[in-house]
Design a protein around this motif. Structure first.
Motif, short mmCIF file in Angstrom:
data_model
loop_
_atom_site.label_atom_id
_atom_site.label_comp_id
_atom_site.label_asym_id
_atom_site.label_seq_id
_atom_site.Cartn_x
_atom_site.Cartn_y
_atom_site.Cartn_z
N ASN A 293 7.99 -55.22 37.34
CA ASN A 293 7.93 -56.30 38.33
C ASN A 293 6.54 -56.89 38.44
O ASN A 293 6.38 -58.11 38.61
N THR B 276 5.58 -60.73 37.67
CA THR B 276 4.89 -61.54 38.69
C THR B 276 3.64 -62.20 38.12
O THR B 276 3.37 -63.38 38.37
N GLY C 3 3.16 -66.15 37.76
CA GLY C 3 1.99 -66.78 38.38
C GLY C 3 1.16 -67.56 37.38
O GLY C 3 0.67 -68.65 37.68
#
Length: 267
Positions: free
Chosen positions: A10, A14, A18
């Motif tokens: 995860n 992320t 981003g």
């Protein structure tokens, strides 16, 4: 241990998300700056740069040409790409694998190389036929068809892979001919792939810069080329405002399309 792996996965997802979205965030933020020269922190916020888009005719002309070329290229790509995908998915013949790779090749070849190849091809075609080809609208559209077809072929083929052949055979056993079977059974099943392929093909054509630089003629300038030419002489948030408008339009079209055909089923 499983919790650690999930946390690491995860976290990596992320960071990747981003990294992809951060430039978009900065572009949107910059579009609302009040000052002409971008600096941090901003002196204030304003909508003046969105109004500035309509003060320059070249942006509207570039948008119109890009939209026109993208729409026509997508329509031609659908006419050629959907039968090609059906042929590759439903027919087993010698050379099907090389043909499939050839149709997907424009996704791999760099845009500059593809643009150079298209320009040389148009030169040879003009010399052979003794007609004007270079710099014409037809040549620009033909070049964009080349980069639209791979998206349509790939996504329609993916949709066909999920279609149960038994339903098509059942329709034919009940008296439907090949055309009726395609129209009443196959087409509704692959509609999400067709719509998704057309959508991604249009977006690719609309935002294409590298190949368009080789194919545009005098008096014809697509929106990406207008943006590039503007940045050669001036740097202000107007370009960010143009980019925000493009992002908003494309996002709106994708959301509306997904509402009716569920793009997640094929992409």
């Amino acid at each position: 241990m499983r919790y650690v792996r999930r946390l690491a996965l995860n976290g990596a997802a992320t960071v990747a998300l981003g990294y992809i979205l951060l430039p978009l965030v900065f572009i949107v933020w910059l579009a609302f700056y009040r000052q002409e020269i971008p600096s941090f922190p901003p002196e204030g916020y304003s909508l003046r740069w969105f109004a500035a888009i309509f003060d320059q005719r070249k942006f509207a002309d570039g948008f119109t040409l890009s939209f026109e070329v993208g729409l026509i290229a997508t329509a031609i790509g659908l006419v050629l790409g959907v039968p090609a995908a059906l042929c590759l998915a439903r027919r087993d013949f010698a050379g099907s694998a090389p043909l499939g790779s050839l149709l997907l090749m424009p996704l791999i070849v760099p845009g500059v190389v593809l643009g150079t190849a298209m320009y040389v091809f148009h030169v040879e075609l003009e010399n052979a036929l003794d007609v004007d080809v270079i710099g014409t609208l037809a040549a620009l559209i033909a070049g964009h068809v080349v980069i639209v077809i791979p998206w349509i072929v790939r996504l329609v083929t993916a949709s066909l892979a999920g279609v149960d052949r038994a339903t098509e055979e059942a329709a034919q056993n009940l008296g439907a001919n090949r055309w009726m079977t395609f129209w009443r059974v196959t087409l509704p099943a692959i509609r999400p792939g067709i719509v998704a392929g057309g959508l991604f093909g249009f977006v690719t054509s609309f935002g294409n810069l590298e190949m368009s630089l080789f194919l545009v003629g005098p008096g014809r300038t697509t929106l990406p080329i207008v943006i590039l030419q503007y940045l050669e002489w001036k740097i202000d948030p107007t370009i960010a405002a143009v980019s925000v408008v493009q992002i908003a339009l494309i996002a709106a079209v994708m959301l509306i399309t997904d509402r009716y055909v569920r793009l997640a089923r094929v992409v």
